[in-house]
Design a protein around this motif. Structure first.
Motif, PDB file in Angstrom:
ATOM      1  N   MET A   1       3.795  -5.615  12.631  1.00  0.00           N
ATOM      2  CA  MET A   1       2.736  -5.149  13.515  1.00  0.00           C
ATOM      3  C   MET A   1       1.465  -4.912  12.714  1.00  0.00           C
ATOM      4  SD  MET A   1       2.950  -1.749  15.829  1.00  0.00           S
ATOM      5  CE  MET A   1       2.712  -0.731  14.406  1.00  0.00           C
ATOM      6  N   GLU A   2       0.352  -5.285  13.306  1.00  0.00           N
ATOM      7  CA  GLU A   2      -0.917  -5.017  12.659  1.00  0.00           C
ATOM      8  C   GLU A   2      -1.238  -3.533  12.764  1.00  0.00           C
ATOM      9  OE1 GLU A   2      -4.192  -6.900  14.574  1.00  0.00           O
ATOM     10  OE2 GLU A   2      -5.639  -6.182  13.104  1.00  0.00           O
ATOM     11  N   LEU A   3      -1.802  -2.967  11.684  1.00  0.00           N
ATOM     12  CA  LEU A   3      -2.332  -1.611  11.793  1.00  0.00           C
ATOM     13  C   LEU A   3      -3.839  -1.763  11.968  1.00  0.00           C
ATOM     14  CD1 LEU A   3      -0.350   0.228   8.980  1.00  0.00           C
ATOM     15  CD2 LEU A   3      -0.020   0.432  11.424  1.00  0.00           C
ATOM     16  N   PRO A   4      -4.317  -1.709  13.204  1.00  0.00           N
ATOM     17  CA  PRO A   4      -5.730  -2.004  13.430  1.00  0.00           C
ATOM     18  C   PRO A   4      -6.625  -0.913  12.843  1.00  0.00           C
ATOM     19  CG  PRO A   4      -4.709  -1.221  15.445  1.00  0.00           C
ATOM     20  CD  PRO A   4      -3.618  -1.356  14.438  1.00  0.00           C
ATOM     21  N   SER A   5      -7.880  -1.267  12.599  1.00  0.00           N
ATOM     22  CA  SER A   5      -8.819  -0.249  12.125  1.00  0.00           C
ATOM     23  C   SER A   5      -8.992   0.812  13.195  1.00  0.00           C
ATOM     24  CB  SER A   5     -10.171  -0.882  11.830  1.00  0.00           C
ATOM     25  OG  SER A   5     -10.029  -1.899  10.884  1.00  0.00           O
ATOM     26  N   TYR A   6      -9.209   2.037  12.744  1.00  0.00           N
ATOM     27  CA  TYR A   6      -9.469   3.101  13.718  1.00  0.00           C
ATOM     28  C   TYR A   6     -10.817   2.879  14.368  1.00  0.00           C
ATOM     29  CZ  TYR A   6      -5.723   5.943  11.734  1.00  0.00           C
ATOM     30  OH  TYR A   6      -4.523   6.415  11.335  1.00  0.00           O
ATOM     31  N   HIS A   7     -10.912   3.135  15.631  1.00  0.00           N
ATOM     32  CA  HIS A   7     -12.244   3.228  16.220  1.00  0.00           C
ATOM     33  C   HIS A   7     -12.247   4.181  17.398  1.00  0.00           C
ATOM     34  CE1 HIS A   7     -11.231   0.398  19.460  1.00  0.00           C
ATOM     35  NE2 HIS A   7     -10.507  -0.189  18.531  1.00  0.00           N
TER      36      HIS A   7
ATOM     37  N   LYS B   1       0.808  -1.220   0.000  1.00  0.00           N
ATOM     38  CA  LYS B   1       0.000   0.000   0.000  1.00  0.00           C
ATOM     39  C   LYS B   1       0.836   1.263   0.000  1.00  0.00           C
ATOM     40  CE  LYS B   1      -4.194  -0.300   1.249  1.00  0.00           C
ATOM     41  NZ  LYS B   1      -5.453  -0.418   1.973  1.00  0.00           N
ATOM     42  N   LYS B   2       1.742   1.358   0.961  1.00  0.00           N
ATOM     43  CA  LYS B   2       2.585   2.556   0.973  1.00  0.00           C
ATOM     44  C   LYS B   2       3.831   2.348   1.793  1.00  0.00           C
ATOM     45  CE  LYS B   2      -0.704   5.138   3.072  1.00  0.00           C
ATOM     46  NZ  LYS B   2      -1.365   6.128   3.900  1.00  0.00           N
ATOM     47  N   LEU B   3       4.764   3.270   1.598  1.00  0.00           N
ATOM     48  CA  LEU B   3       5.943   3.306   2.457  1.00  0.00           C
ATOM     49  C   LEU B   3       5.715   4.398   3.489  1.00  0.00           C
ATOM     50  CD1 LEU B   3       8.872   3.103  -0.094  1.00  0.00           C
ATOM     51  CD2 LEU B   3       8.349   1.449   1.678  1.00  0.00           C
ATOM     52  N   ALA B   4       6.338   4.226   4.655  1.00  0.00           N
ATOM     53  CA  ALA B   4       6.256   5.271   5.669  1.00  0.00           C
ATOM     54  C   ALA B   4       6.970   6.521   5.143  1.00  0.00           C
ATOM     55  CB  ALA B   4       6.896   4.786   6.954  1.00  0.00           C
ATOM     56  N   PRO B   5       6.656   7.693   5.698  1.00  0.00           N
ATOM     57  CA  PRO B   5       7.261   8.937   5.191  1.00  0.00           C
ATOM     58  C   PRO B   5       8.787   8.891   5.102  1.00  0.00           C
ATOM     59  CG  PRO B   5       5.540   9.452   6.746  1.00  0.00           C
ATOM     60  CD  PRO B   5       5.680   7.965   6.746  1.00  0.00           C
ATOM     61  N   LEU B   6       9.428   8.139   5.980  1.00  0.00           N
ATOM     62  CA  LEU B   6      10.882   8.107   5.943  1.00  0.00           C
ATOM     63  C   LEU B   6      11.430   6.936   5.103  1.00  0.00           C
ATOM     64  CD1 LEU B   6      11.463   8.969   9.707  1.00  0.00           C
ATOM     65  CD2 LEU B   6      11.672  10.508   7.777  1.00  0.00           C
ATOM     66  N   GLY B   7      10.555   6.293   4.337  1.00  0.00           N
ATOM     67  CA  GLY B   7      11.013   5.272   3.395  1.00  0.00           C
ATOM     68  C   GLY B   7      10.978   3.841   3.915  1.00  0.00           C
ATOM     69  N   ASP B   8      10.766   3.659   5.184  1.00  0.00           N
ATOM     70  CA  ASP B   8      10.698   2.349   5.805  1.00  0.00           C
ATOM     71  C   ASP B   8       9.927   2.534   7.106  1.00  0.00           C
ATOM     72  OD1 ASP B   8      11.299  -0.346   6.018  1.00  0.00           O
ATOM     73  OD2 ASP B   8      13.146  -0.027   7.121  1.00  0.00           O
ATOM     74  N   PRO B   9       9.136   1.651   7.594  1.00  0.00           N
ATOM     75  CA  PRO B   9       8.689   0.367   7.047  1.00  0.00           C
ATOM     76  C   PRO B   9       7.645   0.531   5.943  1.00  0.00           C
ATOM     77  CG  PRO B   9       7.582   0.838   9.091  1.00  0.00           C
ATOM     78  CD  PRO B   9       8.543   1.947   8.879  1.00  0.00           C
ATOM     79  N   MET B  10       7.052  -0.583   5.511  1.00  0.00           N
ATOM     80  CA  MET B  10       5.997  -0.507   4.520  1.00  0.00           C
ATOM     81  C   MET B  10       4.677  -1.014   5.087  1.00  0.00           C
ATOM     82  SD  MET B  10       6.788  -3.697   1.965  1.00  0.00           S
ATOM     83  CE  MET B  10       8.319  -3.119   1.285  1.00  0.00           C
ATOM     84  N   GLU B  11       3.600  -0.552   4.455  1.00  0.00           N
ATOM     85  CA  GLU B  11       2.275  -1.021   4.858  1.00  0.00           C
ATOM     86  C   GLU B  11       1.758  -1.914   3.750  1.00  0.00           C
ATOM     87  OE1 GLU B  11      -0.609   2.043   5.729  1.00  0.00           O
ATOM     88  OE2 GLU B  11      -2.257   0.632   5.458  1.00  0.00           O
ATOM     89  N   ILE B  12       1.344  -3.116   4.125  1.00  0.00           N
ATOM     90  CA  ILE B  12       0.782  -4.009   3.123  1.00  0.00           C
ATOM     91  C   ILE B  12      -0.620  -4.414   3.544  1.00  0.00           C
ATOM     92  CG2 ILE B  12       3.031  -4.918   2.432  1.00  0.00           C
ATOM     93  CD1 ILE B  12       2.432  -7.416   4.096  1.00  0.00           C
ATOM     94  N   SER B  13      -1.363  -4.907   2.584  1.00  0.00           N
ATOM     95  CA  SER B  13      -2.713  -5.340   2.891  1.00  0.00           C
ATOM     96  C   SER B  13      -2.857  -6.786   2.452  1.00  0.00           C
ATOM     97  CB  SER B  13      -3.687  -4.423   2.142  1.00  0.00           C
ATOM     98  OG  SER B  13      -4.940  -5.015   2.076  1.00  0.00           O
ATOM     99  N   LEU B  14      -3.352  -7.619   3.340  1.00  0.00           N
ATOM    100  CA  LEU B  14      -3.596  -9.014   2.995  1.00  0.00           C
ATOM    101  C   LEU B  14      -4.754  -9.542   3.817  1.00  0.00           C
ATOM    102  CD1 LEU B  14      -1.196 -11.497   4.712  1.00  0.00           C
ATOM    103  CD2 LEU B  14      -1.146  -9.105   5.271  1.00  0.00           C
ATOM    104  N   ARG B  15      -5.458 -10.505   3.311  1.00  0.00           N
ATOM    105  CA  ARG B  15      -6.559 -11.144   4.030  1.00  0.00           C
ATOM    106  C   ARG B  15      -7.496 -10.121   4.657  1.00  0.00           C
ATOM    107  NH1 ARG B  15      -5.527 -16.599   4.180  1.00  0.00           N
ATOM    108  NH2 ARG B  15      -3.353 -17.173   4.006  1.00  0.00           N
ATOM    109  N   GLY B  16      -7.621  -8.975   4.008  1.00  0.00           N
ATOM    110  CA  GLY B  16      -8.579  -7.990   4.491  1.00  0.00           C
ATOM    111  C   GLY B  16      -8.116  -7.160   5.664  1.00  0.00           C
ATOM    112  N   TYR B  17      -6.842  -7.164   5.958  1.00  0.00           N
ATOM    113  CA  TYR B  17      -6.376  -6.260   7.010  1.00  0.00           C
ATOM    114  C   TYR B  17      -5.025  -5.665   6.639  1.00  0.00           C
ATOM    115  CZ  TYR B  17      -2.857  -9.363   9.082  1.00  0.00           C
ATOM    116  OH  TYR B  17      -1.743 -10.096   9.317  1.00  0.00           O
ATOM    117  N   GLU B  18      -4.588  -4.683   7.435  1.00  0.00           N
ATOM    118  CA  GLU B  18      -3.339  -3.984   7.138  1.00  0.00           C
ATOM    119  C   GLU B  18      -2.240  -4.415   8.103  1.00  0.00           C
ATOM    120  OE1 GLU B  18      -6.257  -1.922   6.529  1.00  0.00           O
ATOM    121  OE2 GLU B  18      -5.648  -2.474   4.490  1.00  0.00           O
TER     122      GLU B  18
END
Lengths: 139, 748
Positions: B508-514, A43-60
């Protein structure tokens, strides 16, 4: 084509081939659902270039690049031409080397046995009706 | 009867626990680890049911202390049933834990939480079909609204009396026969929960192997007959994969997509973790938190309120103080009333007046007056945590912390330390590993807290008045910068020396906001308040009395009421020579500064108060006081070294042992877990703080003296050091880049 998740760009997606490495990191990735066959969207990289955000199985999930390195992905190779080298001179891999047909597991639970891997995956938005669609890539 | 509540982190487990047990919950710690242990009682059944809240885990593998605890509890014979809370918005991953729980020979009830959110997101879950597929009751609940809880408990209660046999998804996989054989081995041995244990043994689980080494040997023989080449012979990978495949094909098919929907979290994240705006927004949020807690001019209303419109005590003159400040002045007002009353009732100059009023009450009240602000900071910390934003902060700031052996999660507690170190230290609980927690606690005093500000202000005021080229803001700002720089250096040093710790992972999980739940927040805050006040009444009161004794009695144990001739004063005179190298121990007033620094250990506001008393006059706004401050360091070889000595003194106060409350907090946090090891780290911390303070003061004083002697030489030396550091850093990062390039080429 194989590619480490580490080198994915935002918006790119692919299917997990396998997870390399040993011990807790690997186990933790499995527990979080990073198993062979699952689709991951970077999905995206953090503002400083690391870590990354990925999406799988319906969660982040967020993970550092050093951890993403353990995840080997299948991605669409637009210039795939069988074994040998493609237009850009990169080595390509024949389909037969891929042992298992990946399963795309979507949140809705629909299970798609993926016969045309090379068309399904790749950059988001590219895969449907792309000019290098089905016919060309399937050998 | 005893039920255990198990589930993933962020699945609403704590909310459900609060809804089940109300206010009778009891929070403690699991022996040996820093993980909260919560117990409560559910009373609405024919029989009282004890509810045990397990730590939130994703799996039953033995890699984190949380997982080990959860596993021990579910395996424990006294647990009659397990309530597995499942976040319906995140069904697949939550059911992964469920597949592991189902392997136990225990009654299990699945509480399907957040079903309303699933509806909103355009999904539908066929609960009846899911129940059939899982083979255990599934009850839809809303932990937040308290819906479905009665049904959940009733079904759990009736199920708890029945027997259940464990079932593993492995049974239907390529490993099915292997599982059957292994389960038989356990059954022969007469071990309970054979299926669960068999799967763990196949998994190569270290705990299980240690428990049954004989079975492991036997299993190895069988393993050779099975083909897991699809998984490179990795049974762990195979099992995880089988579980997820089983979930996808058998359970999560009952989740239907009805309409498409972009989740709110995604929309919020577009802003809050934005490439450019993410960090500024975070800083703005933090500034706002500090403004509400410590600001004297709330929302800068003084700009629009006309002059002379009001002047209300506690609130302000033509401005409104921030809520934190109002609360603090309120508490101070009350404690002053009490103290005034005590002084009026007691004879002046008697030793017991000194003990009760000057010692005990003044000391404890000085600490108590900070309670509102500490709690307010803690409240914000909890809101940010509960809403899910804290995980985002860790995400956006992690890169900056990685190099220092910390993760992004350490940022928030450390920032809190700019307000007060106590909530900061208590906030380190959420950190990933013990090593990271310890390192973070070690760094906390270096972030200049609110109570230290009066020290900087007093010196900055006096010195900027005498040395025209030295403005007060510059002095205060320099101190903050010194603190941050030292914290960074210390973090690197700690990582490489005393607290090495395991390699950091940040998955780490990024949980949904609530929206945070008020009831839960209040319960949490109440626990902290209790904790803090008990400590003020015990540890801190004790420290205050001891310090009072040493500063008001002389060696003949006669009450002097004057710290100059007291034991503390006399000892300070003797040992102040040890502080001559750092500058401020020099001169005839050296011992006075030492006394002030020592009293600062009770509460940092006492430093200025002590210097005021030691200047010979009570009260601070007088010539004697500024003369005392200006005399720091005195002269060295005809040079006036008071400016470097002042910076050295300020740095010493900043970096050395924090106040008694912070020390007590650090002690209780470091001693969690293994007490023996914890004690070692606690004494280590005290030594580390003193050593850091001393060596940094030493460098500051001598470098400063060099600058006073000849600014040019100092500038050249400084520049050379800076260039050296830059060269080292660039060479290192270039090397890294070359390595990264190499990896990239290889994978392509």
């Amino acid at each position: 084509m194989e590619k480490s998740l580490k080198f994915f760009e935002p918006g790119e997606s692919g299917i997990v081939k396998h997870v390399v490495g040993e011990g807790p990191i690997k186990r933790r990735l499995f527990d979080m659902g990073v198993t062979p066959g699952v689709e991951i969207v970077m999905k995206k990289l953090a503002p400083l270039g690391d870590p990354m955000e990925i999406s799988l199985r319906g969660y982040e999930l967020t993970l550092r690049k050093t951890e993403a390195e353990h995840i080997v992905m299948y991605v669409e190779d637009l210039h795939y031409r069988g074994e040998g080298r493609n237009r850009r001179g990169r080595r390509t891999q024949p389909v037969s080397e891929i042992k298992e047909q990946p399963i795309i597991a979507s949140k809705s639970g629909e299970k798609v046995i993926n016969e045309d891997l090379y068309c399904r995956v790749g950059r988001r938005g590219h895969h449907k009706g792309h000019r290098f669609g089905r016919g060309r890539n399937k050998s | 009867m005893k039920f255990a509540l198990a589930g993933n982190p962020n699945s609403g487990k704590t909310t459900l626990f609060n809804a089940l047990t109300g206010s009778n919950a009891h929070v403690g710690n699991w022996p040996g680890v820093t993980v909260d242990k919560k117990e409560g009682i559910y009373k609405k059944l024919p029989e009282k049911v004890e509810i045990l809240d397990l730590p939130g885990v994703y799996s039953m593998s033995p890699y984190t202390p949380e997982e080990v605890i959860a596993r021990n509890v579910v395996l424990d014979q006294s647990t009659d049933a397990i309530i597995n809370i499942v976040d319906a918005t995140n069904l697949e991953r939550n059911l992964y834990l469920t597949t592991q729980l189902l392997e136990l020979d225990k009654p299990i009830v699945v509480a399907l939480n957040m079903i309303d959110v699933v509806d909103k997101e355009g999904y539908k879950i066929d609960i009846l079909e899911l129940e059939k597929a899982l083979g255990v009751p599934v009850v839809s609940v809303s932990a937040l609204k308290g819906k479905g809880i009665k049904e959940l408990m009733e079904r759990a209660y009736s199920k708890a009396k029945e027997k259940r046999e464990g079932y593993s998804p492995l049974a239907e996989s390529v490993l099915g026969n292997l599982l059957k054989l292994t389960t038989e081995m356990y059954k022969i041995k007469g071990v309970s929960n054979p299926v669960f244990k068999a799967v763990k043994l196949i998994d190569g689980d270290a705990l299980e192997i240690a428990e049954n080494p004989d079975l492991e040997k036997e299993l190895d023989k069988y393993k050779a007959q099975f083909d897991v080449s699809n998984y490179d012979g990795d049974y762990g990978a195979a099992i995880a994969d089988i579980r997820y495949k089983h979930i996808v094909s058998n359970y999560s098919i009952y989740l239907y997509r009805v309409k498409s929907y972009t989740s709110k979290s995604e929309k919020i994240d577009r802003v809050l973790t934005h490439k450019f705006w993410g960090i500024p927004i975070f800083l703005a949020i933090m500034l706002f938190v500090f403004h509400i807690t410590f600001g004297s001019d709330f929302l800068y209303l003084s700009l629009i309120i006309p002059e002379g419109s009001f002047n209300i005590e506690l609130i302000g003159k033509d401005m409104i103080a921030s809520p934190g400040t109002i609360l603090q002045s309120g508490v101070e007002y009350l404690t002053d009333l009490v103290l005034g009353g005590v002084y009026a009732k007691m004879p002046e100059g008697a030793w017991y007046t000194g003990l009760i009023a000057d010692g005990l009450l003044s000391g404890v009240f000085a600490v108590l007056s900070f309670v509102p602000q500490i709690l307010l900071l803690f409240l914000f910390l909890s809101i940010l945590e509960d809403s899910g934003y804290m995980a985002r902060v860790a995400f956006i700031m992690d890169r900056a912390f990685k190099r220092f052996g910390l993760s992004g999660r350490a940022l928030m507690p450390l920032l809190m330390c700019f307000g007060c170190a106590v909530p900061g230290i208590l906030g380190t609980r959420t950190l990933g590993t013990d090593a990271e927690r310890r390192r973070t606690i070690y760094l906390t005093p270096f972030f200049s807290c609110g109570a230290k500000l009066p020290i900087w202000a007093a010196f900055a005021g006096v010195f900027s008045a005498k040395y025209m080229n030295l403005s007060a803001e510059v002095i205060v700002f320099t101190i903050y910068i010194i603190g941050i720089v030292i914290a960074i250096l210390a973090a690197i040093l700690l990582k490489k020396t005393i607290i090495k710790g395991e390699p950091q992972t940040f998955i780490m999980e990024l949980p949904s906001y609530h929206i945070p739940q008020i009831k839960g927040l209040l319960i949490h805050l109440w626990e902290k308040l209790k904790h803090y006040v008990t400590r003020a009444a015990t540890v801190i009161a004790g420290a205050v009395v001891v310090l009072w004794f040493f500063s008001s009695f002389n060696f003949r144990f006669e009450y002097t009421g004057d710290s100059a001739n007291s034991i503390l004063g006399t000892i300070s005179r003797w040992v102040s020579f040890a502080f001559i190298p750092v500058g401020w121990g020099m001169g005839e007033n050296g011992w006075r500064f030492l006394v002030a620094a020592i009293t600062g250990i009770v509460a940092k506001e006492m430093v200025v108060a002590t210097l005021g008393t030691l200047s010979g006059m009570s009260g601070i706004d007088n010539g004697a006081f500024s003369a005392l401050l200006l005399s720091v360091g005195g002269t060295l070889g005809g040079l006036d070294v008071s400016v470097p000595a002042m910076f050295s003194f300020l740095a010493f106060n900043l970096l050395s042992i924090p106040c008694a409350s912070a020390v007590a907090a650090a002690r209780s946090e470091l001693l969690l877990g293994d007490k023996k090891v914890g004690r070692k780290y606690f004494y280590g911390a005290i030594l580390f703080w003193i050593a850091t303070a001393y060596s940094v003061s030493l460098i500051i004083f001598w470098f400063g003296t060099l600058a006073v002697f000849s600014p040019w030489i100092a500038a050249i030396v400084g520049a050379l050091i800076a260039i050296g550091v830059v060269i080292v850093v660039t060479i290192k990062s270039k090397k890294l880049k070359v390595i990264e390039k190499g990896i990239e080429n290889e994978t392509n």
